[in-house]
Write a protein that holds these residues in place. Structure first.
Motif, PDB file in Angstrom:
ATOM      1  N   VAL A  12      34.787  43.514  31.440  1.00 12.35           N
ATOM      2  CA  VAL A  12      35.792  42.520  31.788  1.00 12.35           C
ATOM      3  C   VAL A  12      35.650  41.339  30.836  1.00 12.35           C
ATOM      4  O   VAL A  12      34.541  40.862  30.586  1.00 12.35           O
ATOM      5  CB  VAL A  12      35.623  42.044  33.242  1.00 12.35           C
ATOM      6  CG1 VAL A  12      36.630  40.951  33.572  1.00 12.35           C
ATOM      7  CG2 VAL A  12      35.760  43.213  34.208  1.00 12.35           C
ATOM      8  N   VAL A  13      36.763  40.888  30.306  1.00 13.59           N
ATOM      9  CA  VAL A  13      36.788  39.701  29.460  1.00 13.59           C
ATOM     10  C   VAL A  13      37.514  38.594  30.215  1.00 13.59           C
ATOM     11  O   VAL A  13      38.575  38.830  30.798  1.00 13.59           O
ATOM     12  CB  VAL A  13      37.470  39.989  28.102  1.00 13.59           C
ATOM     13  CG1 VAL A  13      37.640  38.717  27.301  1.00 13.59           C
ATOM     14  CG2 VAL A  13      36.661  41.015  27.322  1.00 13.59           C
ATOM     15  N   PHE A  14      36.910  37.407  30.218  1.00 12.33           N
ATOM     16  CA  PHE A  14      37.441  36.233  30.903  1.00 12.33           C
ATOM     17  C   PHE A  14      37.792  35.220  29.826  1.00 12.33           C
ATOM     18  O   PHE A  14      36.933  34.811  29.047  1.00 12.33           O
ATOM     19  CB  PHE A  14      36.348  35.683  31.824  1.00 12.33           C
ATOM     20  CG  PHE A  14      36.728  34.464  32.599  1.00 12.33           C
ATOM     21  CD1 PHE A  14      37.470  34.571  33.758  1.00 12.33           C
ATOM     22  CD2 PHE A  14      36.313  33.216  32.188  1.00 12.33           C
ATOM     23  CE1 PHE A  14      37.794  33.442  34.493  1.00 12.33           C
ATOM     24  CE2 PHE A  14      36.625  32.083  32.911  1.00 12.33           C
ATOM     25  CZ  PHE A  14      37.374  32.195  34.066  1.00 12.33           C
ATOM     26  N   PHE A  16      43.151  34.309  31.627  1.00 13.67           N
ATOM     27  CA  PHE A  16      43.395  35.710  31.908  1.00 13.67           C
ATOM     28  C   PHE A  16      42.112  36.514  31.949  1.00 13.67           C
ATOM     29  O   PHE A  16      41.092  36.133  31.386  1.00 13.67           O
ATOM     30  CB  PHE A  16      44.406  36.328  30.934  1.00 13.67           C
ATOM     31  CG  PHE A  16      43.970  36.435  29.503  1.00 13.67           C
ATOM     32  CD1 PHE A  16      43.342  37.573  29.030  1.00 13.67           C
ATOM     33  CD2 PHE A  16      44.234  35.415  28.614  1.00 13.67           C
ATOM     34  CE1 PHE A  16      42.969  37.693  27.694  1.00 13.67           C
ATOM     35  CE2 PHE A  16      43.865  35.518  27.273  1.00 13.67           C
ATOM     36  CZ  PHE A  16      43.231  36.659  26.816  1.00 13.67           C
ATOM     37  N   LEU A  17      42.180  37.605  32.681  1.00 12.61           N
ATOM     38  CA  LEU A  17      41.133  38.621  32.761  1.00 12.61           C
ATOM     39  C   LEU A  17      41.727  39.903  32.222  1.00 12.61           C
ATOM     40  O   LEU A  17      42.886  40.227  32.521  1.00 12.61           O
ATOM     41  CB  LEU A  17      40.730  38.895  34.203  1.00 12.61           C
ATOM     42  CG  LEU A  17      39.984  37.861  34.977  1.00 12.61           C
ATOM     43  CD1 LEU A  17      39.851  38.302  36.429  1.00 12.61           C
ATOM     44  CD2 LEU A  17      38.609  37.640  34.380  1.00 12.61           C
ATOM     45  N   SER A  68      36.770  41.828  43.363  1.00 13.01           N
ATOM     46  CA  SER A  68      35.876  41.459  42.264  1.00 13.01           C
ATOM     47  C   SER A  68      36.681  41.456  40.968  1.00 13.01           C
ATOM     48  O   SER A  68      37.801  41.957  40.926  1.00 13.01           O
ATOM     49  CB  SER A  68      34.715  42.453  42.147  1.00 13.01           C
ATOM     50  OG  SER A  68      35.188  43.732  41.768  1.00 13.01           O
ATOM     51  N   PHE A  69      36.084  40.910  39.923  1.00 15.93           N
ATOM     52  CA  PHE A  69      36.736  40.972  38.620  1.00 15.93           C
ATOM     53  C   PHE A  69      36.972  42.420  38.191  1.00 15.93           C
ATOM     54  O   PHE A  69      38.080  42.756  37.750  1.00 15.93           O
ATOM     55  CB  PHE A  69      35.922  40.230  37.565  1.00 15.93           C
ATOM     56  CG  PHE A  69      36.001  38.731  37.643  1.00 15.93           C
ATOM     57  CD1 PHE A  69      37.087  38.066  38.181  1.00 15.93           C
ATOM     58  CD2 PHE A  69      34.964  37.958  37.145  1.00 15.93           C
ATOM     59  CE1 PHE A  69      37.158  36.681  38.228  1.00 15.93           C
ATOM     60  CE2 PHE A  69      35.014  36.570  37.182  1.00 15.93           C
ATOM     61  CZ  PHE A  69      36.112  35.938  37.721  1.00 15.93           C
ATOM     62  N   PRO A  70      35.956  43.311  38.283  1.00 15.60           N
ATOM     63  CA  PRO A  70      36.216  44.702  37.883  1.00 15.60           C
ATOM     64  C   PRO A  70      37.350  45.350  38.678  1.00 15.60           C
ATOM     65  O   PRO A  70      38.163  46.089  38.121  1.00 15.60           O
ATOM     66  CB  PRO A  70      34.885  45.400  38.149  1.00 15.60           C
ATOM     67  CG  PRO A  70      33.861  44.318  38.012  1.00 15.60           C
ATOM     68  CD  PRO A  70      34.526  43.098  38.596  1.00 15.60           C
ATOM     69  N   MET A  71      37.410  45.065  39.985  1.00 13.89           N
ATOM     70  CA  MET A  71      38.474  45.649  40.796  1.00 13.89           C
ATOM     71  C   MET A  71      39.832  45.065  40.419  1.00 13.89           C
ATOM     72  O   MET A  71      40.841  45.780  40.410  1.00 13.89           O
ATOM     73  CB  MET A  71      38.189  45.409  42.279  1.00 13.89           C
ATOM     74  CG  MET A  71      36.972  46.176  42.784  1.00 13.89           C
ATOM     75  SD  MET A  71      36.441  45.618  44.420  1.00 13.89           S
ATOM     76  CE  MET A  71      37.656  46.408  45.447  1.00 13.89           C
TER      77      MET A  71
END
Length: 115
Positions: A66-68, A7-8, A53-56
């Motif tokens: 963002v945490v992955f 999860f993100l 993107s991850f932030p988007m």
């Protein structure tokens, strides 16, 4: 091969220690349900994108990172049992999430390559 639940999620920078504490509290529960391992990655080099993107993906806001994260399982059935326990095991109910769970994205993946 194993099964990965990943999860993100966006987390306020001010909640970093609370997030780490939450992960430390969650690991014993995941382990009790058969998890093989867990990783938590705090944003270090996560660029903004033009198309995606991850932030988007998590609608990151000012003051958030963002945490992955991922939890490794021996198989999907074991992971499913754990996920179902989140509705019935009081230990999950006692935990607090130091982030907006509505913007978390997640999914389960069968590994196709692992070393």
């Amino acid at each position: 091969m194993s099964y990965v639940f990943g999860f993100l999620t966006p987390v306020p920078v001010a909640n970093k220690q609370a997030y780490i504490d939450s992960a430390n509290a969650a690991w014993p529960l995941f382990k009790d349900y058969g998890a093989l391992g867990m990783t938590e990655g705090w944003q270090a080099d996560v660029p903004d994108g033009e198309v995606t993107s991850f932030p988007m993906a998590v609608k990151r806001e000012e003051g958030e990172v963002v945490v992955f994260s991922s939890v490794m399982w021996p198989d999907k059935a074991t992971a499913d049992t754990c996920m179902a326990s989140m509705e019935t095991d009081e230990r999950w109910q006692q935990m607090t999430m130091p982030f907006d769970g509505k913007r978390m994205i997640y999914g389960g993946f069968e590994t196709v390559f692992e070393v």
